[in-house]
Design a protein around this motif. Structure first.
Motif, PDB file in Angstrom:
ATOM      1  N   LEU A  37      10.478  33.296  36.199  1.00 13.95           N
ATOM      2  CA  LEU A  37      10.962  33.094  34.842  1.00 13.95           C
ATOM      3  C   LEU A  37      10.418  31.758  34.341  1.00 13.95           C
ATOM      4  O   LEU A  37      10.703  30.707  34.923  1.00 13.95           O
ATOM      5  N   ILE A  38       9.626  31.806  33.267  1.00 14.54           N
ATOM      6  CA  ILE A  38       8.979  30.600  32.745  1.00 14.54           C
ATOM      7  C   ILE A  38       9.626  30.194  31.436  1.00 14.54           C
ATOM      8  O   ILE A  38       9.728  30.989  30.502  1.00 14.54           O
ATOM      9  N   ASP A  39      10.021  28.933  31.378  1.00 14.03           N
ATOM     10  CA  ASP A  39      10.571  28.356  30.154  1.00 14.03           C
ATOM     11  C   ASP A  39       9.469  27.546  29.472  1.00 14.03           C
ATOM     12  O   ASP A  39       9.077  26.481  29.938  1.00 14.03           O
ATOM     13  N   PHE A  40       8.952  28.080  28.354  1.00 14.18           N
ATOM     14  CA  PHE A  40       7.965  27.351  27.555  1.00 14.18           C
ATOM     15  C   PHE A  40       8.730  26.510  26.544  1.00 14.18           C
ATOM     16  O   PHE A  40       9.424  27.048  25.675  1.00 14.18           O
ATOM     17  N   THR A  41       8.594  25.204  26.647  1.00  7.95           N
ATOM     18  CA  THR A  41       9.474  24.313  25.901  1.00  7.95           C
ATOM     19  C   THR A  41       8.745  23.065  25.416  1.00  7.95           C
ATOM     20  O   THR A  41       7.691  22.691  25.945  1.00  7.95           O
ATOM     21  N   GLY A  42       9.324  22.438  24.420  1.00  9.05           N
ATOM     22  CA  GLY A  42       8.951  21.093  23.993  1.00  9.05           C
ATOM     23  C   GLY A  42      10.188  20.238  24.173  1.00  9.05           C
ATOM     24  O   GLY A  42      11.021  20.125  23.269  1.00  9.05           O
ATOM     25  N   SER A  43      10.337  19.681  25.348  1.00 10.60           N
ATOM     26  CA  SER A  43      11.631  19.147  25.790  1.00 10.60           C
ATOM     27  C   SER A  43      12.122  17.936  25.013  1.00 10.60           C
ATOM     28  O   SER A  43      13.311  17.630  25.047  1.00 10.60           O
ATOM     29  N   ASP A  44      11.222  17.235  24.308  1.00 13.18           N
ATOM     30  CA  ASP A  44      11.672  16.022  23.619  1.00 13.18           C
ATOM     31  C   ASP A  44      11.525  16.108  22.098  1.00 13.18           C
ATOM     32  O   ASP A  44      11.696  15.114  21.401  1.00 13.18           O
ATOM     33  N   TRP A  45      11.210  17.299  21.580  1.00 17.63           N
ATOM     34  CA  TRP A  45      11.074  17.425  20.123  1.00 17.63           C
ATOM     35  C   TRP A  45      11.589  18.752  19.566  1.00 17.63           C
ATOM     36  O   TRP A  45      11.907  18.851  18.382  1.00 17.63           O
ATOM     37  N   CYS A  46      11.673  19.768  20.409  1.00 16.13           N
ATOM     38  CA  CYS A  46      12.087  21.101  19.949  1.00 16.13           C
ATOM     39  C   CYS A  46      13.600  21.227  20.067  1.00 16.13           C
ATOM     40  O   CYS A  46      14.139  21.365  21.181  1.00 16.13           O
ATOM     41  N   GLY A  47      14.289  21.187  18.924  1.00 15.67           N
ATOM     42  CA  GLY A  47      15.742  21.215  18.944  1.00 15.67           C
ATOM     43  C   GLY A  47      16.321  22.464  19.572  1.00 15.67           C
ATOM     44  O   GLY A  47      17.287  22.404  20.349  1.00 15.67           O
ATOM     45  N   TRP A  48      15.742  23.634  19.281  1.00 19.67           N
ATOM     46  CA  TRP A  48      16.252  24.881  19.851  1.00 19.67           C
ATOM     47  C   TRP A  48      15.993  24.943  21.346  1.00 19.67           C
ATOM     48  O   TRP A  48      16.788  25.532  22.095  1.00 19.67           O
ATOM     49  N   CYS A  49      14.889  24.334  21.790  1.00 19.64           N
ATOM     50  CA  CYS A  49      14.613  24.275  23.238  1.00 19.64           C
ATOM     51  C   CYS A  49      15.687  23.462  23.955  1.00 19.64           C
ATOM     52  O   CYS A  49      16.177  23.837  25.018  1.00 19.64           O
ATOM     53  N   ILE A  50      16.045  22.338  23.347  1.00 18.48           N
ATOM     54  CA  ILE A  50      17.051  21.462  23.937  1.00 18.48           C
ATOM     55  C   ILE A  50      18.402  22.173  23.993  1.00 18.48           C
ATOM     56  O   ILE A  50      19.125  22.106  24.993  1.00 18.48           O
ATOM     57  N   ARG A  51      18.733  22.891  22.919  1.00 16.49           N
ATOM     58  CA  ARG A  51      20.001  23.634  22.899  1.00 16.49           C
ATOM     59  C   ARG A  51      19.992  24.755  23.937  1.00 16.49           C
ATOM     60  O   ARG A  51      21.013  24.996  24.600  1.00 16.49           O
ATOM     61  N   LEU A  52      18.861  25.446  24.071  1.00 13.52           N
ATOM     62  CA  LEU A  52      18.776  26.532  25.053  1.00 13.52           C
ATOM     63  C   LEU A  52      19.000  25.988  26.457  1.00 13.52           C
ATOM     64  O   LEU A  52      19.693  26.604  27.278  1.00 13.52           O
ATOM     65  N   ARG A  53      18.394  24.844  26.750  1.00 13.02           N
ATOM     66  CA  ARG A  53      18.586  24.226  28.065  1.00 13.02           C
ATOM     67  C   ARG A  53      20.052  23.863  28.286  1.00 13.02           C
ATOM     68  O   ARG A  53      20.644  24.185  29.321  1.00 13.02           O
ATOM     69  N   LYS A  54      20.620  23.174  27.315  1.00 12.21           N
ATOM     70  CA  LYS A  54      21.967  22.648  27.473  1.00 12.21           C
ATOM     71  C   LYS A  54      23.015  23.742  27.519  1.00 12.21           C
ATOM     72  O   LYS A  54      23.929  23.714  28.373  1.00 12.21           O
ATOM     73  N   GLN A  55      22.883  24.737  26.636  1.00  6.59           N
ATOM     74  CA  GLN A  55      23.934  25.739  26.505  1.00  6.59           C
ATOM     75  C   GLN A  55      23.738  26.956  27.403  1.00  6.59           C
ATOM     76  O   GLN A  55      24.678  27.718  27.621  1.00  6.59           O
ATOM     77  N   VAL A  56      22.505  27.144  27.924  1.00  7.25           N
ATOM     78  CA  VAL A  56      22.241  28.339  28.717  1.00  7.25           C
ATOM     79  C   VAL A  56      21.604  28.007  30.066  1.00  7.25           C
ATOM     80  O   VAL A  56      22.210  28.220  31.125  1.00  7.25           O
ATOM     81  N   LEU A  57      20.391  27.500  30.044  1.00  8.10           N
ATOM     82  CA  LEU A  57      19.598  27.416  31.276  1.00  8.10           C
ATOM     83  C   LEU A  57      20.141  26.421  32.296  1.00  8.10           C
ATOM     84  O   LEU A  57      19.945  26.616  33.501  1.00  8.10           O
ATOM     85  N   ASP A  58      20.793  25.375  31.826  1.00 12.29           N
ATOM     86  CA  ASP A  58      21.303  24.369  32.757  1.00 12.29           C
ATOM     87  C   ASP A  58      22.787  24.551  33.065  1.00 12.29           C
ATOM     88  O   ASP A  58      23.462  23.615  33.486  1.00 12.29           O
ATOM     89  N   THR A  59      23.301  25.759  32.888  1.00  9.38           N
ATOM     90  CA  THR A  59      24.718  26.013  33.163  1.00  9.38           C
ATOM     91  C   THR A  59      24.889  26.687  34.526  1.00  9.38           C
ATOM     92  O   THR A  59      23.984  27.381  35.003  1.00  9.38           O
ATOM     93  N   PRO A  60      26.043  26.492  35.162  1.00  6.45           N
ATOM     94  CA  PRO A  60      26.299  27.167  36.432  1.00  6.45           C
ATOM     95  C   PRO A  60      26.251  28.691  36.288  1.00  6.45           C
ATOM     96  O   PRO A  60      25.838  29.396  37.210  1.00  6.45           O
ATOM     97  N   GLU A  61      26.658  29.217  35.114  1.00  2.00           N
ATOM     98  CA  GLU A  61      26.650  30.662  34.904  1.00  2.00           C
ATOM     99  C   GLU A  61      25.233  31.221  34.957  1.00  2.00           C
ATOM    100  O   GLU A  61      24.993  32.278  35.560  1.00  2.00           O
ATOM    101  N   PHE A  62      24.295  30.508  34.344  1.00  3.61           N
ATOM    102  CA  PHE A  62      22.921  31.000  34.352  1.00  3.61           C
ATOM    103  C   PHE A  62      22.325  30.900  35.758  1.00  3.61           C
ATOM    104  O   PHE A  62      21.617  31.804  36.201  1.00  3.61           O
ATOM    105  N   GLU A  63      22.618  29.818  36.446  1.00  2.48           N
ATOM    106  CA  GLU A  63      22.087  29.673  37.808  1.00  2.48           C
ATOM    107  C   GLU A  63      22.594  30.792  38.692  1.00  2.48           C
ATOM    108  O   GLU A  63      21.847  31.355  39.492  1.00  2.48           O
ATOM    109  N   ALA A  64      23.870  31.154  38.537  1.00  2.00           N
ATOM    110  CA  ALA A  64      24.440  32.240  39.334  1.00  2.00           C
ATOM    111  C   ALA A  64      23.748  33.557  39.003  1.00  2.00           C
ATOM    112  O   ALA A  64      23.492  34.379  39.894  1.00  2.00           O
ATOM    113  N   TYR A  65      23.444  33.752  37.723  1.00  2.80           N
ATOM    114  CA  TYR A  65      22.752  34.977  37.308  1.00  2.80           C
ATOM    115  C   TYR A  65      21.318  35.012  37.847  1.00  2.80           C
ATOM    116  O   TYR A  65      20.843  36.046  38.324  1.00  2.80           O
TER     117      TYR A  65
END
Length: 301
Positions: A37-65
C-alpha cells in the motif's frame, strides 16, 4: 505520569512502519504474502494529505486493519529543501510510473509491481478508506488466479481484473495492459489501440519537453502528426495551433495558425457548423489578432 508511561508502552504495539524503498517493500510483501500500500503524499504542504495521515493512516484502527494485508510505503514529495533529494527524485519517478497526478493518492500494488486499485483524495473514517483497498485486494487475487490459467481463460481473467480497477487509476496499470495486449493479438479488448494512442501522446510530450524553440516544437508536432491515429490528431493539431498563435510575428503567421485551428476543430468529434462559424469570426481580422497578441507580449507598450 502513569498515563504517559502506559501510552509509551502501548505505542510500539500499533505504530505502523512506512517504508521508503519500493524494491524492498515489494520483496517484503512477497515474503509475507501481502500487497504493498503506497501513500503518495506532500507531507509538508498538502492539507488533505496531512488530514488523511492524522485521521486515518496513523491511527491504531488503520494499523489493525492493514497489519495482515499490506506492507506500507510512503512516497513523499515535500517542499522542504532539506529533504533527501535523491529520495525525492526516486519518488517523483514512482509517481510518474503509476500516473499519479494528485495528492493524496493511495495505491495498492502486488509484489510484482502491478497496480490493482486504491483511491485518490481524502477518505475518512478508516472503514470508508478500507472499502477501495479491499476491492484492490480482490483484483490482486484475480491476477494470482490468472497465473494458473491459460489461453482465453487467462485473458478473460486479466481483462476482468483490469476493468475492476477504478477508471481514474487505470492509466497507472501499464504492466497489466501490456500483458493483456500480448495475449490478445487480434485486439478484441481494444487495449492495444489504447496503448498505441497513449504511446503517441507520451512521445510527443517528451519531444516537446526537449524542444528549445517554437520552431523545434512545431517540427516535433508535425512529425507526430505524420503517424498519428485519428483519435490523436485533433489534440495534436490543437497543440500546433497554440504554438503557432503564441509565436506569431506576422499576419501570415496568424493566418497559418487559424488554418491549423480550424483543421483541429474539423477533426474533433462533436464539432458543429456553429463552432466553425464562431472560430472563423474570431480570426476574420488577422491584423487585429496580431495586434492583441503583441499587446499581450508587451503590456508596458
Amino acid at each position: 505520569m502513569c498515563a504517559a508511561m502506559l501510552l509509551g508502552i502501548l505505542a510500539p504495539a500499533w505504530a505502523a512502519e512506512w517504508m521508503t524503498d519500493l524494491e524492498a517493500a515489494k520483496a517484503k510483501a512477497a515474503a509475507e504474502n501481502k500487497a504493498v500500500l503506497i501513500d503518495f503524499t506532500g507531507s509538508d504542504w498538502c492539507g488533505w494529505c496531512i488530514r488523511l495521515r492524522k485521521q486515518v493512516l496513523d491511527t491504531p484502527e488503520f494499523e489493525a486493519y492493514a497489519r495482515d494485508k499490506f506492507v506500507l510505503m510512503e512516497v513523499d514529495q515535500p517542499q522542504n529543501p532539506k529533504f533527501d533529494q535523491a529520495l525525492l527524485a526516486r519518488n517523483v519517478k514512482i509517481a510518474e510510473h503509476y500516473a499519479v497526478e494528485g495528492f493524496p493518492t493511495l495505491l495498492v500494488i502486488t509484489p510484482q509491481g502491478d497496480l490493482v486499485g486504491g483511491f485518490s483524495g481524502f477518505k475518512s473514517p478508516v472503514q470508508k478508506a478500507a472499502e477501495p483497498l479491499d476491492k484492490a485486494l480482490e483484483v490482486a487475487a484475480m491476477l494470482k488466479k490468472a497465473d494458473s490459467l491459460q489461453g482465453e481463460e487467462q485473458l478473460a481473467t486479466l481483462v476482468q481484473a483490469y476493468q475492476s480497477i477504478p477508471k481514474g487509476l487505470r492509466q497507472g496499470a501499464s504492466a497489466l495492459r501490456q500483458r493483456i495486449v500480448a495475449l490478445d493479438p487480434q485486439d478484441t479488448t481494444g487495449l492495444g489501440r489504447q496503448q498505441r494512442l497513449e504511446a503517441q501522446r507520451a512521445a510527443l510530450r517528451d519531444a516537446l519537453a526537449e524542444a528549445d524553440s517554437p520552431q523545434a516544437a512545431l517540427n516535433a508536432v508535425d512529425k507526430a502528426l505524420e503517424a498519428a491515429e485519428p483519435e490523436n490528431k485533433p489534440g495534436m493539431l490543437q497543440i500546433k495551433f497554440q504554438i503557432q498563435l503564441m509565436s506569431a510575428q506576422t499576419v501570415e503567421d496568424i493566418k497559418s495558425a487559424a488554418a491549423t485551428g480550424r483543421a483541429a476543430l474539423e477533426a474533433a468529434p462533436g464539432t458543429t457548423p456553429v463552432h466553425l462559424q464562431k472560430f472563423d469570426a474570431s480570426f476574420a481580422e488577422p491584423e487585429a489578432v496580431l495586434e492583441r497578441l503583441q499587446r499581450m507580449r508587451n503590456p508596458k507598450k
